[in-house]
Every structure is written in C-alpha cells, then in structure tokens.
Design a protein around this motif. Structure first.
Motif, short mmCIF file in Angstrom:
data_model
loop_
_atom_site.label_atom_id
_atom_site.label_comp_id
_atom_site.label_asym_id
_atom_site.label_seq_id
_atom_site.Cartn_x
_atom_site.Cartn_y
_atom_site.Cartn_z
N UNK A 66 -27.67 -33.93 50.17
CA UNK A 66 -28.39 -34.53 51.30
C UNK A 66 -29.38 -35.58 50.84
N UNK A 67 -29.73 -36.43 51.76
CA UNK A 67 -30.76 -37.44 51.51
C UNK A 67 -32.11 -36.88 51.93
N UNK A 68 -33.06 -36.92 51.03
CA UNK A 68 -34.38 -36.38 51.33
C UNK A 68 -35.03 -37.21 52.44
N UNK A 69 -35.79 -36.55 53.33
CA UNK A 69 -36.45 -37.28 54.41
C UNK A 69 -37.62 -38.11 53.88
N UNK A 70 -38.08 -39.09 54.63
CA UNK A 70 -39.29 -39.83 54.23
C UNK A 70 -40.46 -38.88 54.10
N UNK A 71 -41.36 -39.14 53.18
CA UNK A 71 -42.48 -38.22 52.95
C UNK A 71 -43.31 -37.94 54.20
N UNK A 72 -43.53 -38.96 55.02
CA UNK A 72 -44.37 -38.73 56.20
C UNK A 72 -43.68 -37.81 57.20
N UNK A 73 -42.36 -37.93 57.35
CA UNK A 73 -41.63 -37.04 58.24
C UNK A 73 -41.56 -35.63 57.66
N UNK A 74 -41.41 -35.53 56.34
CA UNK A 74 -41.32 -34.23 55.68
C UNK A 74 -42.60 -33.42 55.89
N UNK A 75 -43.73 -34.10 55.93
CA UNK A 75 -45.01 -33.42 56.11
C UNK A 75 -45.17 -32.90 57.53
N UNK A 76 -44.62 -33.62 58.49
CA UNK A 76 -44.84 -33.27 59.90
C UNK A 76 -43.85 -32.26 60.44
N UNK A 77 -42.58 -32.35 60.03
CA UNK A 77 -41.53 -31.53 60.63
C UNK A 77 -40.67 -30.86 59.54
N UNK A 78 -40.12 -29.67 59.83
CA UNK A 78 -39.29 -28.95 58.84
C UNK A 78 -37.85 -29.45 58.80
N UNK A 79 -37.66 -30.76 58.83
CA UNK A 79 -36.30 -31.29 58.87
C UNK A 79 -35.55 -31.01 57.57
N UNK A 80 -36.27 -30.98 56.45
CA UNK A 80 -35.62 -30.79 55.16
C UNK A 80 -35.08 -29.36 55.03
N UNK A 81 -35.93 -28.38 55.35
CA UNK A 81 -35.48 -26.99 55.27
C UNK A 81 -34.34 -26.74 56.24
N UNK A 82 -34.43 -27.31 57.45
CA UNK A 82 -33.38 -27.13 58.44
C UNK A 82 -32.07 -27.72 57.96
N UNK A 83 -32.12 -28.91 57.38
CA UNK A 83 -30.90 -29.56 56.92
C UNK A 83 -30.28 -28.82 55.74
N UNK A 84 -31.12 -28.38 54.79
CA UNK A 84 -30.61 -27.66 53.62
C UNK A 84 -29.95 -26.36 54.05
N UNK A 85 -30.59 -25.63 54.94
CA UNK A 85 -30.03 -24.37 55.39
C UNK A 85 -28.71 -24.58 56.12
N UNK A 86 -28.63 -25.58 56.99
CA UNK A 86 -27.40 -25.84 57.73
C UNK A 86 -26.26 -26.24 56.79
N UNK A 87 -26.57 -26.99 55.74
CA UNK A 87 -25.54 -27.42 54.81
C UNK A 87 -25.09 -26.30 53.88
N UNK A 88 -26.01 -25.40 53.52
CA UNK A 88 -25.70 -24.36 52.55
C UNK A 88 -25.11 -23.10 53.18
N UNK A 89 -25.46 -22.82 54.41
CA UNK A 89 -25.07 -21.55 55.01
C UNK A 89 -23.55 -21.33 55.07
N UNK A 90 -22.72 -22.34 55.32
CA UNK A 90 -21.27 -22.08 55.29
C UNK A 90 -20.76 -21.58 53.95
N UNK A 91 -21.50 -21.85 52.87
CA UNK A 91 -21.08 -21.43 51.54
C UNK A 91 -21.81 -20.17 51.07
#
Length: 372
Positions: A66-91
């Motif tokens: 995955x592409x890491x989110x911009x730092x300012x967005x990463x600080x405000x919203x859990x988009x990174x954890x949500x994306x990692x979990x969605x991508x990894x859970x099928x495996x």
C-alpha cells in the motif's frame, strides 16, 4: 459395563510455550510502521517471508504494497490502519482491529524500526539454516532414497550456498566462533551389511593387492569398525613399502601394530582374510559411501546445534556451520575421485529462502484512500 472415558488432563495457560523474542521484535516493527508508515524506507531489505508469524507476514505484505497516507491525514484519521487491515485480512482471517492497535502499543519507539528489522532478518536466517541442516540430516539417514549419496551432496550444496549468501548480509564481529558446545555423540545407524562389506574388502585386497595402488581415496578412518580400519592400514602400509601382501604378512603387520587381542587372535585374522569375493574397488566404494553419509549426518547435527542456540549471532552460526561442512568436503572429494564424478556447481539459493529482498514500495497496488 460402559467404559467411562478418562478426563483429559487440565491444560492451563502455564502449558502454553512462551513466544520467542523475535515475536516481540516483529510486533515492535509492525507497530512502528503503523505509527509512522514512512519509516518502511529506513528499515533496509526485508520481505514478508522473513516473519515467523503468518499474521505478521500478511500485515507486512500489506504495508509494503500500500501507499502510505500523507502525514497530515495519517495524524487525523485511521486510514492507514483501516487500509492495512482490509488488505491483510483475506490472507490472515484472525486479524482484528484491536490486534493492530495492540501492535502500535507494543512498539517502544518507532525510531528504532531499523533495529527491529535487523532482529527479524537475523532470526529468519537462523531458522533457514536450521531447516537446511534438517534436510541434510534427513537425506543422510533415509534408507529409502534411490541414490542417497547424490541427494545428500545436493542438500549439502544447498546449505553451503545459503551460508555463502547469508555471509554477505551479516557483518563479522569479534568472537566469531559459536559458543555452543558440540552435540552429544549419536550413533549413525549402520546396517548389518557394513561390517560384512568391510570384511570382504580386506579379504579381496589381501588376495589382489595390486588394486590398493588405485584406491588411495579410501582411508582407515572410513571404516565403521575400528579394528577393520586398522587391518586396512596394515594392508596399505605393506603395499606402500613394496613388501609382499598376503594373509600371513598382514597377520604379522597386525601383530606389529598391536591389533591382536585375546578376543581377536591370529586364527581370526587368517579366517577373515580367507574369503575374497568380487573386486576390491567395489567394496571400497561401498565403505566410502557410508563414510560420506556419516560425515554429512554429523555435519548436519553440528549445524542444527549452532542454529538452535539462540545466543549465537548469525555470523557465529555461519562460521560454525562452515567449519562443520569443511570436514565433509574432504570425504566428498575422495568420493568423487573414486566414482569419477565431476565436481558439481553449487545450486543457486531461491530468493524467498536465502536472504532479504527489498520490500515493494514502488508501484503500489492500492492506496489507503481507495481502501476506505
């Protein structure tokens, strides 16, 4: 009377084996990359296959894809954890949001991510060496193999190639020899035919001593029975001095070398040397093949001991393993000379098993924004 099944013994939390240290290193590394995803560029070469935990492999694969989110967005919203979990859970179906949050809490300091990654690489190298050593031991002791010597040498080549590859990935340091004590001596199970073949060699070599000149590849230490090895030394000593070789001269040489005992007297020597059958070279090759497998087995046990000792650094495991395999190399050279086999090139080590590779951080397959 009905049979009442016995209750199973109670199984408590104390019966669960503790996680090895690398498990916590993997947690700390993943936690660092969840807290600061851009640090994946600082951890050096690493790929998901280096992780011992299947859940951790799936999570790191997602982070490397995955592409890491911009730092300012990463600080405000859990988009990174949500994306990692969605991508990894099928495996890894067992992954939960709470576990990812626990990973973030397991990281003492995200700035230490490169150190955690080195721990993951080091433990993977140890486990890989241990696996290849097990393959070597298995080949050297498997009676069902159609060509055990060839298979064993291929396994030894694969282990040697792995050690060569790992040596370039882990720097040397003082105290490079492993601190592991040698493993307890274990008997390499020899079939009952081994002693019979050694007896046939002695009797045929005494009857046809001219063959000894072309059998310099066989040595007394190759024999499984020390007494028979001593008698073979008597044969080769007589031949090298140009003296007559027959069962009587061998008996006299055995006396001079202190091989005669109350349990093995002159008549025993004469009877042993009085049953020639077949060419000496054939029996010599059989003895040398057994010696080759025996040395491979012992080398594999030593490498296993080094890799199982968690106090050894990767460099110490590599150094000790190379020394253990060096003893096998001499027997192998004599075996190839005896059988007329050319020296085979070492096989390449698959990248997925040998050493680390760089994570795929370019050309991402998905982005956190698209996974929301």
């Amino acid at each position: 009377m009905p049979i009442v099944p016995r209750p199973d013994p109670e199984f408590g939390l104390a019966d669960i084996p503790p996680n090895p240290p690398v498990y916590y290193a993997e947690q700390a590394l993943l936690g660092a990359l969840l807290l600061d995803p851009h640090r994946i560029k600082t951890i050096g070469p690493l790929d998901p296959g280096r992780f011992a935990s299947a859940n951790h492999r799936a999570l790191f694969a997602a982070m490397a894809t995955l592409t890491a989110p911009p730092p300012d967005l990463h600080v405000k919203e859990p988009v990174w954890i949500t994306a990692v979990l969605a991508h990894a859970r099928p495996h890894a179906r067992g992954l939960t949001p709470s576990y990812l949050h626990a990973l973030a809490g397991a990281c003492p300091d995200p700035a230490h991510a490169p150190a955690y990654a080195r721990m993951v690489r080091s433990d993977h190298a140890r486990r890989t060496v241990l696996m290849h050593a097990g393959h070597l031991v298995q080949a050297a002791t498997d009676p069902g193999l159609p060509n055990p010597a060839a298979v064993t040498l291929r396994r030894a080549d694969a282990l040697t190639a792995l050690l060569d590859h790992l040596a370039s990935s882990f720097p040397s340091h003082p105290g490079s020899l492993p601190r592991t004590p040698p493993p307890a001596p274990q008997d390499h199970q020899e079939g009952p035919e081994s002693a019979g073949e050694e007896q046939l060699l002695l009797s045929t070599a005494a009857a046809y001593p001219a063959a000894l000149a072309s059998m310099r590849w066989l040595r007394p230490e190759d024999f499984t029975t020390a007494l028979y090895g001593g008698l073979y030394r008597c044969l080769t000593s007589l031949a090298s001095r140009g003296e007559p070789v027959d069962k009587v001269t061998v008996l006299w040489e055995a006396q001079q070398n202190g091989l005669l005992t109350p349990a093995f007297g002159p008549q025993d020597v004469l009877e042993l040397l009085d049953t020639p059958a077949g060419p000496p070279e054939h029996w010599g090759e059989q003895i040398l093949r057994r010696a080759l497998l025996r040395h491979a087995y012992l080398a594999g046990l030593h490498v296993q001991a080094f890799a199982q000792d968690l106090t050894n650094s990767p460099h110490q495991v590599i150094t000790g393993s190379r020394r253990a395999l060096a003893h096998l190399a001499g027997v192998r050279a004599r075996w190839q000379h005896a059988t007329g086999q050319p020296t085979a090139a070492r096989p390449p080590v698959p990248a997925s098993r040998a050493g680390p590779s760089h994570p795929r951080t370019s050309a991402p397959a998905a982005s956190p924004r698209s996974s929301r």
